[in-house]
Design an enzyme around this catalytic site. Structure first.
Site, short mmCIF file in Angstrom:
data_model
loop_
_atom_site.label_atom_id
_atom_site.label_comp_id
_atom_site.label_asym_id
_atom_site.label_seq_id
_atom_site.Cartn_x
_atom_site.Cartn_y
_atom_site.Cartn_z
N CYS A 151 45.43 42.62 33.99
CA CYS A 151 44.41 41.56 34.03
C CYS A 151 44.30 40.74 32.74
O CYS A 151 44.60 39.56 32.74
CB CYS A 151 43.05 42.17 34.34
SG CYS A 151 43.04 43.02 35.92
N1 LIG Z 1 44.43 47.01 38.36
C1 LIG Z 1 43.22 46.60 38.01
O1 LIG Z 1 42.54 47.27 37.25
C2 LIG Z 1 42.64 45.29 38.53
C3 LIG Z 1 41.28 45.03 38.29
C4 LIG Z 1 40.72 43.87 38.79
C5 LIG Z 1 41.50 42.97 39.50
N2 LIG Z 1 42.83 43.23 39.71
C6 LIG Z 1 43.58 42.26 40.49
O2 LIG Z 1 43.82 42.82 41.78
C7 LIG Z 1 45.08 42.38 42.28
C8 LIG Z 1 45.94 43.59 42.64
O3 LIG Z 1 46.19 44.34 41.46
P1 LIG Z 1 46.67 45.83 41.49
O4 LIG Z 1 46.51 46.34 40.10
O5 LIG Z 1 46.04 46.59 42.60
O6 LIG Z 1 48.23 45.63 41.83
P2 LIG Z 1 49.28 46.77 42.27
O7 LIG Z 1 50.61 46.27 41.84
O8 LIG Z 1 48.81 48.10 41.80
O9 LIG Z 1 49.20 46.78 43.85
C9 LIG Z 1 49.60 45.72 44.63
C10 LIG Z 1 50.16 46.28 45.92
O10 LIG Z 1 50.45 45.16 46.77
C11 LIG Z 1 51.65 45.44 47.45
N3 LIG Z 1 52.20 44.17 47.91
C12 LIG Z 1 52.85 43.23 47.22
N4 LIG Z 1 53.18 42.20 48.01
C13 LIG Z 1 52.71 42.49 49.23
C14 LIG Z 1 52.74 41.82 50.48
N5 LIG Z 1 53.31 40.63 50.62
N6 LIG Z 1 52.17 42.44 51.52
C15 LIG Z 1 51.60 43.66 51.40
N7 LIG Z 1 51.54 44.34 50.25
C16 LIG Z 1 52.10 43.76 49.18
C17 LIG Z 1 52.50 46.18 46.44
O11 LIG Z 1 53.52 46.93 47.06
C18 LIG Z 1 51.45 47.06 45.76
O12 LIG Z 1 51.31 48.30 46.42
C19 LIG Z 1 45.66 41.50 41.19
O13 LIG Z 1 45.33 40.17 41.45
C20 LIG Z 1 44.94 41.95 39.94
O14 LIG Z 1 44.87 40.94 38.97
C21 LIG Z 1 43.41 44.39 39.25
#
Ligand SMILES: NC(=O)c1ccc[n+]([C@@H]2O[C@H](COP(=O)([O-])OP(=O)(O)OC[C@H]3O[C@@H](n4cnc5c(N)ncnc54)[C@H](O)[C@@H]3O)[C@@H](O)[C@H]2O)c1
Length: 486
Positions: A317
């Protein structure tokens, strides 16, 4: 990245044939050959009935993207009694979850196995099954491109995968962090190529995730949730759903406002971390310990909030999200100078840690970095998590090796460095155990992440030189001449 979406281009992507001729009165062609009837104005979706299903927890909810955000959300909703469908393109993750396992450290396999045994959720990579659910929540990645511009490929692809299976009356919510305008300008046109209209046939909302992995005090269920939507029905629906999942919902007037809220929160952190990183350098030159300054400053009961210096920004993030706004602001001829400056200062921190190590090795041990054995302690981007994405520790390891040192690492939460595009030379390296034998073979340990379970007493007792970027040794009462704060 495609800022302006041409709806016709999208339709062509779904269909094998070139665009069909003029659309007939009866409906719109869709990829799988079905014809979607155009809804008549009087044929309204029964929004109140769906709200009632959310309230009674009888609705079925789909979560797309089962990563650090999506999986905790799916867990929370499943524990609340909702029937959940988890969708991910990663077949490996789908199989692990369906077998009752987990791949995220703070969500134990026992939790997933319990939810599976209670038939509370199922995971799939089959997007056609989205027609089974009442609400679809997207938690897919929003990274930067190599040129540090927003990469909305995941959001676009996922929306394209939903569109052919969109059902009348569904609520679609984006949770991924992104710039104001994404939900309306990027997602809505893709979804509307189904022939359905937002606010009439389906309902579109944006609700940013505020997950704080590793924080025992706050989880999905007790973090208030901001909700913005395309129209009053969408807002009512999204608030009704999240009301059942979190302690408090905070409705705002538009999709764009909700998107801006998330960026504001993360930019606030980035700028304030940059500020303390700068103060650290200034105070150090003056012989003042910035950590002591912060401890004293935070006793002020108003108008101050502590932020802490460190080896640089990490995670999915804070190093990334601010640049989503920088990019979008250019469309309005506005420069985001605070954001850029914070990025500059924070990006310089890993090199500074290396420079401090070079100086300490020379002054304390009379040796050069070239040929030295360096142990990085803590590689995950923050304490008590297993996530190394964007971690400054990876950059620091690479910088050490570029300057002739041999860098190994110890991380109790990360057995192996996963494959990354940015750090190919580190792929697959394994964590060393923190033992007397390991410490006997190194010249310097560099603490990048202050995981709670690390044996700092052993480190300070047996290591000739320690560079501490987190002030953890002093906090544990382990101050020593061999510990250098960086
Ligand atoms: N990790 C954090 O602490 C956090 C906190 C707040 C916001 N976010 C936001 O949340 C969002 C997700 O982050 P995350 O950390 O969970 O990412 P991540 O990489 O852990 O998980 C994303 C998942 O999406 C899947 N994916 C990718 N493309 C896809 C598709 N076309 N269809 C279905 N699944 C698909 C991936 O295989 C993966 O399992 C981002 O925008 C991030 O900025 C993350």
């Amino acid at each position: 990245m495609t800022p302006a979406i041409d709806p016709k281009r999208r339709l062509r992507k779904w269909t094998e044939d070139p665009l069909p001729g003029p659309l007939c009165d009866l409906g719109y062609p869709v990829p799988n050959g079905r014809v979607m009837p155009v809804q008549q104005a009087e044929d309204r979706v029964d929004v109140d009935a769906l709200i009632a299903r959310f309230r009674e927890h009888t609705a079925r909810i789909g979560v797309i993207g089962l990563g650090y955000v999506g999986l905790p959300l799916l867990r929370t909703a499943a524990e609340r009694g909702f029937s959940m469908l988890g969708v991910d393109i990663d077949r490996g993750k789908v199989d692990v979850l369906n077998a009752g396992g987990s791949y995220i450290g703070h969500i134990g396999a026992d939790i997933i196995a319990g939810l599976r045994a209670a038939r509370r959720f199922e995971a799939t990579d089959d997007f056609s099954r989205l027609s089974e659910v009442d609400a679809i929540i997207l938690c897919v990645p929003t990274p930067l491109t190599r040129q540090r511009e927003p990469d909305l490929t995941f959001v676009e692809r996922t929306t394209e995968s939903i569109a052919p299976h969109l059902r009348r009356g569904q609520l679609v919510v984006l949770e991924s962090t992104t710039y104001p305008g994404t939900t309306r300008e990027v997602m809505q046109p893709i979804l509307e190529m189904s022939g359905f209209q937002s606010g009439r046939d389906f309902f579109l909302a944006y609700s940013p995730e505020r997950e704080d992995p590793g924080n025992a005090e706050f989880a999905t269920s007790n973090i208030p949730k901001v909700v913005g939507a395309d129209g009053p029905d969408a807002l009512r629906l999204a608030c009704a759903l999240y009301h059942e999942l979190v302690a408090k919902t905070v409705p705002v007037t538009s999709l764009e406002t909700a998107e801006a809220v998330k960026l504001t929160e993360n930019i606030f952190r980035s700028v304030n971390i940059a500020l303390v990183n700068e103060l650290k350098i200034v105070f150090e030159a003056m012989g003042i310990d910035v950590w002591e300054v912060i401890e004293a400053a935070k006793t002020k009961p108003f108008g101050y909030m502590p932020f802490y210096p460190g080896p640089g920004l990490g995670g999915h993030c804070i190093p990334i999200d601010p640049f989503y706004l920088t990019w979008k602001a250019r469309e309005y001829d506005i420069a985001t100078r605070f954001i850029e400056l914070a990025g500059e200062i924070n990006t310089a921190m890993p090199r500074r840690v290396v420079d401090k190590t070079v100086a300490a090795l020379s002054e304390r041990a009379g040796r050069a970095l070239n040929g030295a054995q360096v142990l990085i302690v803590g590689v995950a981007y923050k304490k008590n998590v297993d996530d190394p994405r964007e971690s400054p520790a990876l950059k620091i390891m690479e910088f050490f090796e570029q300057r002739g040192a041999k860098a190994s690492f110890h991380d109790p939460h990360l057995a192996k460095i996963p494959q990354t595009r940015e750090h190919p030379t580190l792929n697959g390296r394994s964590s060393l155990p923190l033992t007397e034998a390991t410490l006997a073979a190194i010249d310097v340990a560099v603490i990048c992440t202050d995981h709670d379970v690390i044996d700092y007493a052993l480190l300070v007792g047996k290591c000739p030189l320690i560079i501490d970027t987190r002030n953890v040794c002093a906090r544990r009462g382990l101050s020593s001449e061999r510990v250098v704060k960086a």
